[in-house]
Design an enzyme around this catalytic site. Structure first.
Site, short mmCIF file in Angstrom:
data_model
loop_
_atom_site.label_atom_id
_atom_site.label_comp_id
_atom_site.label_asym_id
_atom_site.label_seq_id
_atom_site.Cartn_x
_atom_site.Cartn_y
_atom_site.Cartn_z
N GLN A 33 -8.73 0.47 -2.74
CA GLN A 33 -8.77 -0.92 -2.31
C GLN A 33 -10.19 -1.50 -2.27
O GLN A 33 -10.36 -2.70 -2.32
CB GLN A 33 -8.09 -1.07 -0.95
CG GLN A 33 -6.61 -0.76 -1.02
CD GLN A 33 -5.90 -0.96 0.30
OE1 GLN A 33 -5.82 -0.04 1.10
NE2 GLN A 33 -5.38 -2.14 0.55
N HIS A 134 -4.66 8.24 0.16
CA HIS A 134 -4.22 6.87 0.44
C HIS A 134 -3.77 6.28 -0.90
O HIS A 134 -4.36 5.33 -1.41
CB HIS A 134 -5.34 6.08 1.10
CG HIS A 134 -4.90 4.82 1.79
ND1 HIS A 134 -5.20 4.53 3.10
CD2 HIS A 134 -4.19 3.75 1.34
CE1 HIS A 134 -4.71 3.35 3.44
NE2 HIS A 134 -4.08 2.85 2.37
N GLU A 179 0.63 6.87 5.39
CA GLU A 179 1.90 6.18 5.20
C GLU A 179 2.76 6.79 4.09
O GLU A 179 3.02 6.14 3.06
CB GLU A 179 1.68 4.69 4.92
CG GLU A 179 0.92 3.97 6.02
CD GLU A 179 0.78 2.46 5.75
OE1 GLU A 179 1.27 1.98 4.73
OE2 GLU A 179 0.17 1.78 6.58
N GLU A 373 -4.40 1.81 11.83
CA GLU A 373 -4.47 0.50 11.17
C GLU A 373 -3.71 -0.51 12.01
O GLU A 373 -2.61 -0.22 12.49
CB GLU A 373 -3.79 0.50 9.79
CG GLU A 373 -4.53 1.18 8.71
CD GLU A 373 -3.80 1.11 7.36
OE1 GLU A 373 -3.00 0.17 7.15
OE2 GLU A 373 -4.02 2.00 6.54
N GLU A 427 -5.13 -5.79 -2.11
CA GLU A 427 -3.93 -5.57 -1.31
C GLU A 427 -2.74 -5.19 -2.22
O GLU A 427 -1.73 -5.88 -2.30
CB GLU A 427 -3.63 -6.81 -0.43
CG GLU A 427 -2.37 -6.77 0.41
CD GLU A 427 -2.21 -5.54 1.32
OE1 GLU A 427 -3.22 -4.92 1.70
OE2 GLU A 427 -1.06 -5.21 1.62
O1 IFM Z 1 -3.49 -2.60 2.80
C1 IFM Z 1 -2.51 -1.81 3.37
C2 IFM Z 1 -3.02 -0.39 3.57
O2 IFM Z 1 -3.45 0.17 2.38
C3 IFM Z 1 -1.92 0.48 4.13
N1 IFM Z 1 -1.34 -0.11 5.28
C4 IFM Z 1 -0.94 -1.49 5.23
C5 IFM Z 1 -2.09 -2.34 4.71
C6 IFM Z 1 -1.66 -3.81 4.66
O3 IFM Z 1 -0.57 -3.98 3.82
#
Ligand code: IFM
Length: 474
Positions: A33, A134, A179, A373, A427
């Site tokens: 990202q 990630h 996640e 997060e 994103e």
């Molecule tokens: O940008 C993402 C992140 O990579 C993982 N969790 C949710 C964020 C927002 O969508």
């Protein structure tokens, strides 16, 4: 750390609050990202390089090729983190930089980058929290079956060992996966994320191999002497629209099983929930679950990372097709947001974070939690005065920090909070169209500008809490 907190329930809604001593204040990002430098220093292609080049998959054909150019600007970015007073920074390592093919030869120049970044952080007194995965899987591994096959889990443990070998003398906190729900369900069920598959059987195989990869990597890390080992989930704060309706509660049970218990139970109880085994068996023969796997997955955890953005409300809706990212959710209806939403159309409801934290604390006792997060997308950019007045983000963060404080007051063992995200970034399927940063990034110049939320967060960190609105700043 002191875990004593005074309950806020008797206080006026916006009273100042203080967090326990030693509460960790951080910010988070992820490799694909923000880094850019997609073809530099021997990095191999990841599934996101492929996906972003597949027409129609990502908003306006955006890619992570340049992103925030953090690979070249990390020194300036670390200085910005220090200016904000961050105690900790959560970054992820790009597997294709370390092993361009996912297995085999190690690319020393890839490790060198994280070595430099780690030293830069420590040089400013910022503690690195490293996430090993990630979502940027080396494409070669996807070509061999991706997370739907066991080999990927085994390769992940080897990769974890390699990264720890280089950074383990300085990095104390390790997170295996970020996640896994997204990797499995968005990657292999709805196809909204890379690798873009739509295959329920592969989805549940991916769930298992992600969990197994976590367990094998946790073992590698533990054997190598890692101090603190964690995994980050994005548990779904799901509730029935009508708690008095048996059918609505059943709808919530299915979504809770698919989103939460299918991960939490193996990790923290060493078994799959019986209803989920039955559910998954509708799509696959489960033959990939081998003897000993659950014991491996149930490896001791020092901390559980929680990513939280919004709640979900479901109800029984006979004949509904359900959600494409939850295989087998036919008959489940999703209530549209009925309150304020972010730019992602995600409902803003901080109390659901308190509820979720209490639920995990009650159902899986003894687990230390960390918000890895939390944040919100809003579009504000620089105004005529040059500042970024992202008032709604400040309100969102304020509300969610109060929700964390309420959870602490209720006895939840919550160790810290990482805002998502340090800066605007790529994103995923939304490309650069959605901005989650507390720092604004002008993608044409790469200029960083602290938003009002960044200045507010700096004050929160300095005070270890939120000021009473009557209190003067300074
Ligand atoms: O940008 C993402 C992140 O990579 C993982 N969790 C949710 C964020 C927002 O969508």
């Amino acid at each position: 750390m002191t875990a004593t907190v005074t309950s806020t329930s008797a206080q006026p809604a916006l009273a100042g609050i203080t967090f326990p001593d030693g509460f960790i204040w951080g910010a988070a990002t992820a490799s694909y990202q923000i880094e850019g430098a997609a073809r530099e220093d021997g990095r191999g292609p990841s599934i996101w390089d492929t996906f972003t080049r597949t027409p129609g998959k990502v908003y306006a054909g955006h890619t992570g090729d340049v992103a925030c150019d953090h690979y070249h600007r990390y020194v300036e970015d670390v200085a910005m983190m220090a200016d904000l007073g961050l105690a900790s920074y959560r970054y992820s390592v790009a597997w294709p930089r370390i092993q361009p093919d996912g297995t085999g030869p190690v690319n020393a120049r890839g490790l060198d980058f994280y070595d430099r970044l780690t030293d830069a952080l420590l040089g400013k007194g910022i503690d690195p929290v490293v996430t090993l995965y990630h979502w940027d899987l080396p494409q070669t591994l996807e070509d061999r079956g991706g997370w739907a096959v066991r080999e990927t889990a085994e390769a992940f443990a080897e990769y974890a060992r390699i990264v720890h070998g280089r950074l383990g003398d300085r990095v104390k906190t390790w997170t295996t996966l970020n996640e896994p729900w997204c990797s499995a369900y968005l990657g292999y069920a709805s196809g909204l994320h890379a690798p873009g598959k739509k295959d329920p059987a592969a989805t549940f195989a991916a769930v298992h191999h992600l969990l197994l990869g976590h367990g094998l990597a946790a073992r590698s890390l533990r054997d190598a002497g890692a101090q603190s080992i964690s995994i980050t989930l994005n548990p779904n704060a799901v509730s029935p629209v009508d708690p008095d309706s048996w059918a609505d509660r059943e709808a919530a049970r299915v979504i809770d099983g698919l989103s939460n218990r299918v991960f939490l139970d193996p990790l923290l109880r060493g078994r799959y929930p019986a209803d989920m085994l039955e559910h998954m068996a509708r799509f696959t023969d489960l033959a990939y679950i081998q003897d000993g796997d659950l014991k491996t997955i149930n490896a001791p955890l020092d901390m559980l990372g929680i990513n939280f953005y919004q709640p979900t409300y479901v109800y029984a809706k006979p004949g509904a097709t359900g959600s494409p990212d939850q295989p087998g959710s036919e008959g489940v209806g999703y209530r549209a947001p009925d309150g304020p939403v972010t730019d992602m159309n995600w409902l803003v409801e901080p109390s659901s974070l308190t509820r979720l934290l209490k639920r995990i604390h009650d159902d899986y006792p003894g687990t230390a939690l960390l918000i890895t997060e939390n944040g919100a997308a809003y579009p504000e950019g620089p105004s005529a005065d040059g500042a970024v007045h992202d008032t709604r983000r400040v309100e969102y963060l304020d509300g969610h920090l109060r929700a964390c404080h309420d959870a602490l007051a209720a006895g939840v063992d919550l160790r810290g909070y990482f805002v998502w995200s340090l800066m605007d970034n790529f994103e995923w399927a939304e490309g650069y169209a959605k901005r989650f940063g507390i720092v604004h990034v002008d993608y044409s110049t790469q200029q960083r500008t602290l938003k009002d939320s960044a200045k507010w967060y700096r004050d929160v960190i300095r005070r270890n809490g939120i000021a009473d609105p009557g209190e003067s700043e300074g």
